[in-house]
Design a protein around this motif. Sequence first.
Motif, PDB file in Angstrom:
ATOM      1  N   GLU A 101       3.469   5.949  -5.410  1.00 49.44           N
ATOM      2  CA  GLU A 101       3.482   6.034  -6.868  1.00 49.44           C
ATOM      3  C   GLU A 101       2.275   6.801  -7.400  1.00 49.44           C
ATOM      4  N   TYR A 102       1.123   6.561  -6.798  1.00 51.25           N
ATOM      5  CA  TYR A 102      -0.110   7.243  -7.199  1.00 51.25           C
ATOM      6  C   TYR A 102       0.027   8.761  -7.026  1.00 51.25           C
ATOM      7  N   ARG A 153      -0.637  12.830  -9.355  1.00 52.06           N
ATOM      8  CA  ARG A 153      -0.736  14.121  -8.666  1.00 52.06           C
ATOM      9  C   ARG A 153      -2.182  14.491  -8.309  1.00 52.06           C
ATOM     10  N   PRO A 154      -2.905  13.596  -7.664  1.00 50.09           N
ATOM     11  CA  PRO A 154      -4.309  13.879  -7.322  1.00 50.09           C
ATOM     12  C   PRO A 154      -4.465  15.006  -6.308  1.00 50.09           C
ATOM     13  N   TYR A 155      -3.383  15.306  -5.578  1.00 52.47           N
ATOM     14  CA  TYR A 155      -3.425  16.367  -4.583  1.00 52.47           C
ATOM     15  C   TYR A 155      -3.665  17.742  -5.200  1.00 52.47           C
ATOM     16  N   LEU A 156      -3.541  17.857  -6.515  1.00 52.00           N
ATOM     17  CA  LEU A 156      -3.815  19.124  -7.186  1.00 52.00           C
ATOM     18  C   LEU A 156      -5.318  19.404  -7.248  1.00 52.00           C
ATOM     19  N   LEU A 157      -6.120  18.394  -6.925  1.00 50.70           N
ATOM     20  CA  LEU A 157      -7.570  18.570  -6.850  1.00 50.70           C
ATOM     21  C   LEU A 157      -7.923  19.033  -5.440  1.00 50.70           C
ATOM     22  N   PRO A 158      -8.521  20.200  -5.274  1.00 50.30           N
ATOM     23  CA  PRO A 158      -8.802  20.716  -3.931  1.00 50.30           C
ATOM     24  C   PRO A 158      -9.833  19.899  -3.153  1.00 50.30           C
ATOM     25  N   ASP A 159     -10.654  19.124  -3.859  1.00 52.52           N
ATOM     26  CA  ASP A 159     -11.691  18.348  -3.184  1.00 52.52           C
ATOM     27  C   ASP A 159     -11.305  16.869  -3.019  1.00 52.52           C
ATOM     28  N   LEU A 160     -10.012  16.540  -3.135  1.00 52.54           N
ATOM     29  CA  LEU A 160      -9.573  15.157  -2.973  1.00 52.54           C
ATOM     30  C   LEU A 160      -9.847  14.684  -1.548  1.00 52.54           C
ATOM     31  N   THR A 161     -10.422  13.494  -1.413  1.00 48.27           N
ATOM     32  CA  THR A 161     -10.727  12.942  -0.094  1.00 48.27           C
ATOM     33  C   THR A 161     -10.019  11.602   0.110  1.00 48.27           C
ATOM     34  N   LEU A 162      -9.944  11.198   1.371  1.00 47.68           N
ATOM     35  CA  LEU A 162      -9.352   9.907   1.702  1.00 47.68           C
ATOM     36  C   LEU A 162     -10.153   8.780   1.057  1.00 47.68           C
ATOM     37  N   ILE A 170       0.841  -1.204   0.000  1.00 44.49           N
ATOM     38  CA  ILE A 170       0.000   0.000   0.000  1.00 44.49           C
ATOM     39  C   ILE A 170       0.873   1.249   0.000  1.00 44.49           C
ATOM     40  N   LYS A 171       1.946   1.213   0.788  1.00 45.93           N
ATOM     41  CA  LYS A 171       2.863   2.349   0.834  1.00 45.93           C
ATOM     42  C   LYS A 171       3.433   2.632  -0.549  1.00 45.93           C
ATOM     43  N   ILE A 172       3.869   1.573  -1.242  1.00 47.51           N
ATOM     44  CA  ILE A 172       4.456   1.733  -2.584  1.00 47.51           C
ATOM     45  C   ILE A 172       3.414   2.275  -3.562  1.00 47.51           C
ATOM     46  N   GLU A 173       2.208   1.692  -3.540  1.00 48.51           N
ATOM     47  CA  GLU A 173       1.159   2.104  -4.478  1.00 48.51           C
ATOM     48  C   GLU A 173       0.702   3.536  -4.208  1.00 48.51           C
ATOM     49  N   LEU A 174       0.587   3.883  -2.939  1.00 46.83           N
ATOM     50  CA  LEU A 174       0.169   5.237  -2.581  1.00 46.83           C
ATOM     51  C   LEU A 174       1.215   6.259  -3.016  1.00 46.83           C
ATOM     52  N   ARG A 201      -9.658   4.576  -5.431  1.00 44.85           N
ATOM     53  CA  ARG A 201      -8.755   4.539  -6.594  1.00 44.85           C
ATOM     54  C   ARG A 201      -7.727   3.419  -6.463  1.00 44.85           C
ATOM     55  N   LEU A 202      -7.239   3.186  -5.240  1.00 49.01           N
ATOM     56  CA  LEU A 202      -6.196   2.176  -5.030  1.00 49.01           C
ATOM     57  C   LEU A 202      -6.764   0.793  -4.714  1.00 49.01           C
ATOM     58  N   GLY A 203      -8.063   0.734  -4.419  1.00 51.45           N
ATOM     59  CA  GLY A 203      -8.689  -0.566  -4.179  1.00 51.45           C
ATOM     60  C   GLY A 203      -8.545  -1.093  -2.756  1.00 51.45           C
TER      61      GLY A 203
END
Length: 263
Positions: free
Chosen positions: A161-162, A167-176, A155-159, A182-184
């Motif tokens: 890399e993701y 770069r999903p953090y560029l979306l201001p409404d990104l949630t946990l 999970i650490k590796i996939e997170l 997305r990662l399953g």
Amino acid sequence: MMKQDAQSIKNLVTRYMGYWDSSDIDGLMSMYDKSMSYHDLPSGEVIKYDELYQFLKDTFELQSDPRIKLNETTVIEGNSAFIHWTQSFLSTDTGRNVKINGVELIKFQDGKIISIHEFYEYQTTASLLMPSPGTESYMEKMTKLGLSKEMVEQIKIELTEYLKKERPYLLPDLTLATVADRLGYTRNQISFVINHVLDKTFYDLLNGHRIDHAISRMSLPDNNLSILELGFDAGFNSVSGFYNAFKKQTSKTPAQYLRHLKR
């Protein structure tokens, strides 16, 4: 909709805070209307009535001996209240002493809460109780979440890399929840890896990447974005959020950092 007087609203707020202080989930649920929605502004999540019981259960399970203090209540337009509170507790998830400063806009209807918009900031202090890999509390938590050491590392590796590639953090409404889907993995599994392996909160993890992105843009010779534009470009949805996160990571304001780059 019946308009309630200021004292009635304040009494409802006192009752609501009392239930929080005693970790009384049933009491809190009794105050929520079935149309209730809770807006977690830092994470961007919106939690509906049917999800609130589990949300409260998860929240209180992460807190040991919580103490909450209502600092101020301002009644707005008869059926809403703006409250400021502080809370201190020992996190059973990370083993840290935590202090939270929070504000909430609570809207009432006929004596029930129909919506809450909440913003809060954490202050944490390291503790010797912090569970580390191999300790019983760490392993018990892993087992409850259906994780193995190999899965945690994966999970650490996939997170990582993701976050690096997409770069999903560029979306201001990104949630946990969005990241987990997305990662399953489940929301709690992702949260465990962020808290225990990366030693961060989800909010700090995103903001760290956002500040790195803003600094990269600042450092470009042809950068012509204003400080405000840099913050929004990096995924922040408020000026104050950008400034606070930037100073926390660099010990400088964005303007001070820009001047430092131009030397």
